[in-house]
Design a protein around this motif. Structure first.
Motif, PDB file in Angstrom:
ATOM      1  N   LEU A 173       0.822  -1.323  -0.079  1.00 39.74           N
ATOM      2  CA  LEU A 173       0.016   0.029   0.090  1.00 39.74           C
ATOM      3  C   LEU A 173       0.827   1.452   0.107  1.00 39.74           C
ATOM      4  N   THR A 174       0.534   2.413  -0.690  1.00 41.65           N
ATOM      5  CA  THR A 174       1.154   3.255  -0.687  1.00 41.65           C
ATOM      6  C   THR A 174       0.244   4.482  -0.177  1.00 41.65           C
ATOM      7  N   ALA A 175       0.817   5.482   0.768  1.00 40.64           N
ATOM      8  CA  ALA A 175      -0.122   6.439   1.434  1.00 40.64           C
ATOM      9  C   ALA A 175       0.633   7.905   0.844  1.00 40.64           C
ATOM     10  N   TRP A 176      -0.311   8.601   0.416  1.00 40.94           N
ATOM     11  CA  TRP A 176      -0.078   9.891  -0.050  1.00 40.94           C
ATOM     12  C   TRP A 176      -0.669  10.834   0.604  1.00 40.94           C
ATOM     13  N   ASP A 177      -0.503  12.350   0.472  1.00 43.23           N
ATOM     14  CA  ASP A 177      -0.970  13.589   0.993  1.00 43.23           C
ATOM     15  C   ASP A 177      -1.206  13.442   2.659  1.00 43.23           C
ATOM     16  N   ASN A 178      -0.310  13.072   3.286  1.00 44.00           N
ATOM     17  CA  ASN A 178      -0.484  12.939   4.726  1.00 44.00           C
ATOM     18  C   ASN A 178      -1.307  11.641   5.176  1.00 44.00           C
ATOM     19  N   ARG A 179      -1.235  10.751   4.398  1.00 41.19           N
ATOM     20  CA  ARG A 179      -2.185   9.612   4.657  1.00 41.19           C
ATOM     21  C   ARG A 179      -3.587  10.013   4.486  1.00 41.19           C
ATOM     22  N   LYS A 180      -3.931  10.945   3.482  1.00 41.90           N
ATOM     23  CA  LYS A 180      -5.289  11.117   2.980  1.00 41.90           C
ATOM     24  C   LYS A 180      -5.727  10.411   1.719  1.00 41.90           C
ATOM     25  N   LYS A 181      -4.500   9.747   1.055  1.00 41.03           N
ATOM     26  CA  LYS A 181      -5.035   9.123  -0.018  1.00 41.03           C
ATOM     27  C   LYS A 181      -4.108   7.714   0.139  1.00 41.03           C
ATOM     28  N   TRP A 182      -4.868   6.838  -0.315  1.00 46.55           N
ATOM     29  CA  TRP A 182      -4.267   5.197   0.224  1.00 46.55           C
ATOM     30  C   TRP A 182      -4.225   4.545  -1.218  1.00 46.55           C
ATOM     31  N   CYS A 183      -3.191   4.106  -1.871  1.00 43.23           N
ATOM     32  CA  CYS A 183      -3.097   3.538  -3.099  1.00 43.23           C
ATOM     33  C   CYS A 183      -2.532   1.945  -3.019  1.00 43.23           C
ATOM     34  N   VAL A 184      -3.511   1.009  -3.669  1.00 39.63           N
ATOM     35  CA  VAL A 184      -3.014  -0.434  -3.713  1.00 39.63           C
ATOM     36  C   VAL A 184      -1.847  -0.603  -4.619  1.00 39.63           C
ATOM     37  N   GLY A 185      -0.645  -0.978  -4.297  1.00 37.62           N
ATOM     38  CA  GLY A 185       0.411  -1.031  -4.928  1.00 37.62           C
ATOM     39  C   GLY A 185       1.481  -0.073  -4.697  1.00 37.62           C
ATOM     40  N   ASP A 186       2.485   0.275  -5.477  1.00 33.72           N
ATOM     41  CA  ASP A 186       3.744   1.069  -5.402  1.00 33.72           C
ATOM     42  C   ASP A 186       3.091   2.470  -5.871  1.00 33.72           C
ATOM     43  N   GLU A 187       4.113   3.416  -5.695  1.00 32.36           N
ATOM     44  CA  GLU A 187       3.936   4.943  -6.062  1.00 32.36           C
ATOM     45  C   GLU A 187       3.243   4.936  -7.513  1.00 32.36           C
ATOM     46  N   THR A 188       3.299   4.154  -8.446  1.00 33.48           N
ATOM     47  CA  THR A 188       2.744   4.429  -9.702  1.00 33.48           C
ATOM     48  C   THR A 188       1.132   3.976  -9.825  1.00 33.48           C
ATOM     49  N   SER A 189       0.628   3.472  -8.666  1.00 38.09           N
ATOM     50  CA  SER A 189      -0.554   2.705  -8.840  1.00 38.09           C
ATOM     51  C   SER A 189      -1.767   3.969  -8.969  1.00 38.09           C
ATOM     52  N   GLU A 190      -2.672   3.507  -9.550  1.00 39.22           N
ATOM     53  CA  GLU A 190      -3.764   4.594  -9.768  1.00 39.22           C
ATOM     54  C   GLU A 190      -5.147   4.168  -8.974  1.00 39.22           C
ATOM     55  N   ALA A 191      -5.116   2.737  -8.304  1.00 39.07           N
ATOM     56  CA  ALA A 191      -6.114   2.395  -7.482  1.00 39.07           C
ATOM     57  C   ALA A 191      -6.133   2.920  -6.160  1.00 39.07           C
ATOM     58  N   CYS A 192      -6.751   3.985  -5.820  1.00 36.79           N
ATOM     59  CA  CYS A 192      -6.637   4.744  -4.432  1.00 36.79           C
ATOM     60  C   CYS A 192      -8.017   4.765  -3.905  1.00 36.79           C
ATOM     61  N   GLU A 193      -7.924   5.004  -2.658  1.00 30.98           N
ATOM     62  CA  GLU A 193      -9.044   5.189  -1.903  1.00 30.98           C
ATOM     63  C   GLU A 193      -8.899   6.226  -0.708  1.00 30.98           C
ATOM     64  N   LYS A 194      -9.807   6.868  -0.071  1.00 27.47           N
ATOM     65  CA  LYS A 194      -9.475   7.862   0.789  1.00 27.47           C
ATOM     66  C   LYS A 194      -9.365   7.235   2.178  1.00 27.47           C
ATOM     67  N   LYS A 195      -9.697   6.014   2.552  1.00 27.95           N
ATOM     68  CA  LYS A 195      -9.629   5.239   3.755  1.00 27.95           C
ATOM     69  C   LYS A 195      -8.566   4.001   3.591  1.00 27.95           C
ATOM     70  N   GLN A 196      -7.749   3.906   4.843  1.00 24.74           N
ATOM     71  CA  GLN A 196      -6.744   3.010   4.625  1.00 24.74           C
ATOM     72  C   GLN A 196      -7.516   1.715   4.584  1.00 24.74           C
ATOM     73  N   ILE A 197      -8.406   1.481   5.583  1.00 27.57           N
ATOM     74  CA  ILE A 197      -8.943  -0.038   5.459  1.00 27.57           C
ATOM     75  C   ILE A 197      -9.665  -0.241   4.190  1.00 27.57           C
ATOM     76  N   LYS A 198     -10.178   0.782   3.421  1.00 26.72           N
ATOM     77  CA  LYS A 198     -10.919   0.349   2.241  1.00 26.72           C
ATOM     78  C   LYS A 198      -9.610  -0.265   1.075  1.00 26.72           C
ATOM     79  N   ALA A 199      -8.738   0.514   1.101  1.00 32.62           N
ATOM     80  CA  ALA A 199      -7.401   0.254   0.271  1.00 32.62           C
ATOM     81  C   ALA A 199      -6.977  -1.313   0.720  1.00 32.62           C
TER      82      ALA A 199
END
Length: 91
Positions: A57-83
């Motif tokens: 999982l990759t967290a962006w914007d002070n953990r406001k955006k959580w993406c599945v995969g590495d830093e190139t991933s586009e599959a993102c959620e607002k919540k850690q648990i959803k990702a």
């Protein structure tokens, strides 16, 4: 009519049991921090799932955006648990 009822009931129960067997996140562990090519900072985490597999999982914007995969991933959620749930489902 009874046969149709049995078929529908069996189908519903089978669907529910398959959903219950889906992998679920069991832990999320911090791994490292990084900086993207555009200068944005992110954090890497590892999700451990009930099926024994691990996913990044990759967290962006002070953990406001959580993406599945590495830093190139586009599959993102607002919540850690959803990702994390999405990662364990393999999506």
């Amino acid at each position: 009519m009874k046969t149709l009822f049995k078929v529908v009931t069996t189908s519903v129960l089978l669907g529910l049991s398959l959903n219950a067997m889906a992998a679920k996140p069991t832990s999320i562990v911090f791994e490292s921090n990084g900086t993207g090519a555009d200068g944005k900072e992110y954090s890497n985490y590892q999700v451990k799932c009930s099926n024994g597999k691990n996913y990044p999982l990759t967290a962006w914007d002070n953990r406001k955006k959580w993406c599945v995969g590495d830093e190139t991933s586009e599959a993102c959620e607002k919540k850690q648990i959803k990702a994390a749930k999405k990662a364990c489902k393999g999506k």
